[in-house]
Design an enzyme around this catalytic site. Structure first.
Site, PDB file in Angstrom:
ATOM      1  N   LYS A  41      -3.672 -10.708  -6.761  1.00 26.32           N
ATOM      2  CA  LYS A  41      -4.924 -11.112  -6.117  1.00 26.32           C
ATOM      3  C   LYS A  41      -6.082 -10.238  -6.626  1.00 26.32           C
ATOM      4  O   LYS A  41      -5.869  -9.071  -6.987  1.00 26.32           O
ATOM      5  CB  LYS A  41      -4.796 -11.056  -4.595  1.00 26.32           C
ATOM      6  CG  LYS A  41      -4.775  -9.672  -4.019  1.00 26.32           C
ATOM      7  CD  LYS A  41      -4.902  -9.712  -2.493  1.00 26.32           C
ATOM      8  CE  LYS A  41      -4.992  -8.273  -1.999  1.00 26.32           C
ATOM      9  NZ  LYS A  41      -5.225  -8.077  -0.610  1.00 26.32           N
TER      10      LYS A  41
ATOM     11  N   LYS B 221     -10.441  -4.642  -5.947  1.00 25.50           N
ATOM     12  CA  LYS B 221     -11.286  -3.610  -6.572  1.00 25.50           C
ATOM     13  C   LYS B 221     -10.478  -2.640  -7.426  1.00 25.50           C
ATOM     14  O   LYS B 221     -11.022  -1.962  -8.265  1.00 25.50           O
ATOM     15  CB  LYS B 221     -12.055  -2.855  -5.494  1.00 25.50           C
ATOM     16  CG  LYS B 221     -11.095  -2.206  -4.511  1.00 25.50           C
ATOM     17  CD  LYS B 221     -11.780  -1.326  -3.537  1.00 25.50           C
ATOM     18  CE  LYS B 221     -10.796  -0.468  -2.765  1.00 25.50           C
ATOM     19  NZ  LYS B 221      -9.754  -1.140  -1.986  1.00 25.50           N
TER      20      LYS B 221
ATOM     21  N   LYS C 174       0.827  -1.214   0.000  1.00 27.02           N
ATOM     22  CA  LYS C 174       0.000   0.000   0.000  1.00 27.02           C
ATOM     23  C   LYS C 174       0.853   1.252   0.000  1.00 27.02           C
ATOM     24  O   LYS C 174       0.472   2.259  -0.595  1.00 27.02           O
ATOM     25  CB  LYS C 174      -0.964  -0.003   1.189  1.00 27.02           C
ATOM     26  CG  LYS C 174      -2.113  -0.977   0.980  1.00 27.02           C
ATOM     27  CD  LYS C 174      -3.337  -0.615   1.781  1.00 27.02           C
ATOM     28  CE  LYS C 174      -4.492  -1.520   1.401  1.00 27.02           C
ATOM     29  NZ  LYS C 174      -5.626  -1.434   2.329  1.00 27.02           N
TER      30      LYS C 174
END
Ligand code: TYM
Length: 333
Positions: free
Chosen positions: A197, A200, A115
């Site tokens: 993976k 969204k 992130k």
């Protein structure tokens, strides 16, 4: 005397609409265990602001996620369903546990590395200490099992470490939880990016719980299979990751084994296989979507569910928090 039930707990961030990865990796495994366990499931809204959110959207998704939990079979009479920010003990214990989590441990978290690479303009302190808050989410309720997808295993393992560290200092305050990772569906990859993976952030390869059947069908038709010309449904994760992912999805929604799937599609190519997987997902999601749509229209019911859930969760969480405050030496108010 009635035997005390074991406890199960998990949460999902309402940072995006729920998708097939969340469903197969997590929720699907929750609903089945309501009789056996005392279950707590929440919308992890505190976690979402580690990345910038649009406030009105976050509110909408949090409420919608509750409707989807119920539509997926989490009966509010049997499970405690709540919004994380409605139970202040999460943030309160989160702070305490930050002081028992090491900088080096947090630096090794893959989710932090991913992130912070993705949001270089906003590498905030919360993104870094996130696993301490997640440890608090878990340890407040003394769960035996934490059902999550594979990507969250590292955080649950850190939670165990923090719990053990705390218990070694102060006695048996926390239950040391076990992660519960499903056999099928623990890691679902994106339909267009079988190396990453499902998430969204790549919506064209991500199947959302609320997607209409025609949208789901289209996404599966466009799913990446493999670059060889074999055109044969065979489980080979290293060489055919796209096909393996579709087989994992099909296995998780139908309960069939890889061998059974290979047999079922023997002699038939991807042109038959891909729509069949799409169809199986459509049929799994159809009743969930319809029920969620019905529930979303009933806002006062949803409000009563999350209010009751927060009251029940608070009772349990505050007990643990009080014990922790006492152990570390805070003066009783
Ligand atoms: P989150 O919100 O990213 O994902 C929620 C759950 O869905 C699983 N999952 C997947 N499983 C299989 N394949 C995928 N592609 C996939 N994508 C997501 C995740 O493993 C997870 O189980 N930190 C957590 C939320 C959280 C939490 C907690 C979980 C906060 N506090 C306490 C358990 C206990 C998270 O970000 O998950």
């Amino acid at each position: 005397m009635e035997e005390k039930k074991k406890v199960m707990l998990s949460g999902i961030q309402p940072s995006g609409d729920l998708h097939l990865g969340n469903y197969l990796g997590a929720i699907k495994n929750w609903a089945a265990r309501a009789e056996e366990f005392d279950c707590y499931y929440f919308m992890a809204d505190l976690h979402t602001i580690t990345v910038r959110q649009e406030p009105a959207e976050l509110r909408r998704r949090t409420l919608q996620q509750l409707a989807q939990y119920i539509a997926c079979g989490l009966d509010p009479e049997k499970n405690t369903l709540f919004v994380q920010s409605h139970v202040p003990a999460h943030a309160q214990l989160g702070w305490v546990l930050e002081c028992y989590t090491m900088f080096g441990e947090l630096s090794r978290m893959t989710q932090f590395k991913d992130k912070s690479a993705k949001h270089q303009d906003n590498i905030n302190a919360g993104l870094f200490t996130y696993p301490s808050l997640m440890a608090a989410d878990i340890l407040l309720y003394k769960p035996d099992l934490v059902p999550v997808g594979e990507d969250q295993k590292q955080h649950v393992e850190l939670t165990r470490k923090v719990a053990e560290r705390f218990n070694n200092l102060y006695g048996e305050v926390f239950t040391v939880p076990e992660p519960y990772i499903p056999k099928a569906g623990a890691r679902i990859y994106g339909l267009t990016t079988p190396g990453d993976k499902m998430s969204k952030s790549v919506p064209e390869g991500c199947v959302f719980l609320m997607d209409k059947p025609e949208v789901i069908a289209k996404k599966f038709k466009r799913a990446v299979t493999d670059s060889d010309r074999e055109n044969c449904v065979r489980y080979d994760k290293a060489n055919k990751p796209g096909v393996a992912n579709l087989m994992d999805i099909y296995a998780a929604v139908t309960g069939k084994t890889h061998e059974e799937i290979e047999k079922e599609f023997e002699g038939q190519g991807y042109g038959v296989f891909k729509p069949a997987v799409g169809e199986a997902v459509i049929e799994t999601f159809r009743p969930i979507r319809e029920e969620a749509e019905r529930l979303i229209a009933d806002k006062s019911y949803l409000e009563s569910v999350y209010r009751d859930g927060a009251a029940k969760a608070s009772r349990v969480a505050n007990k643990t928090l009080a014990k922790v405050y006492k152990k570390v030496g805070f003066l009783q108010p």
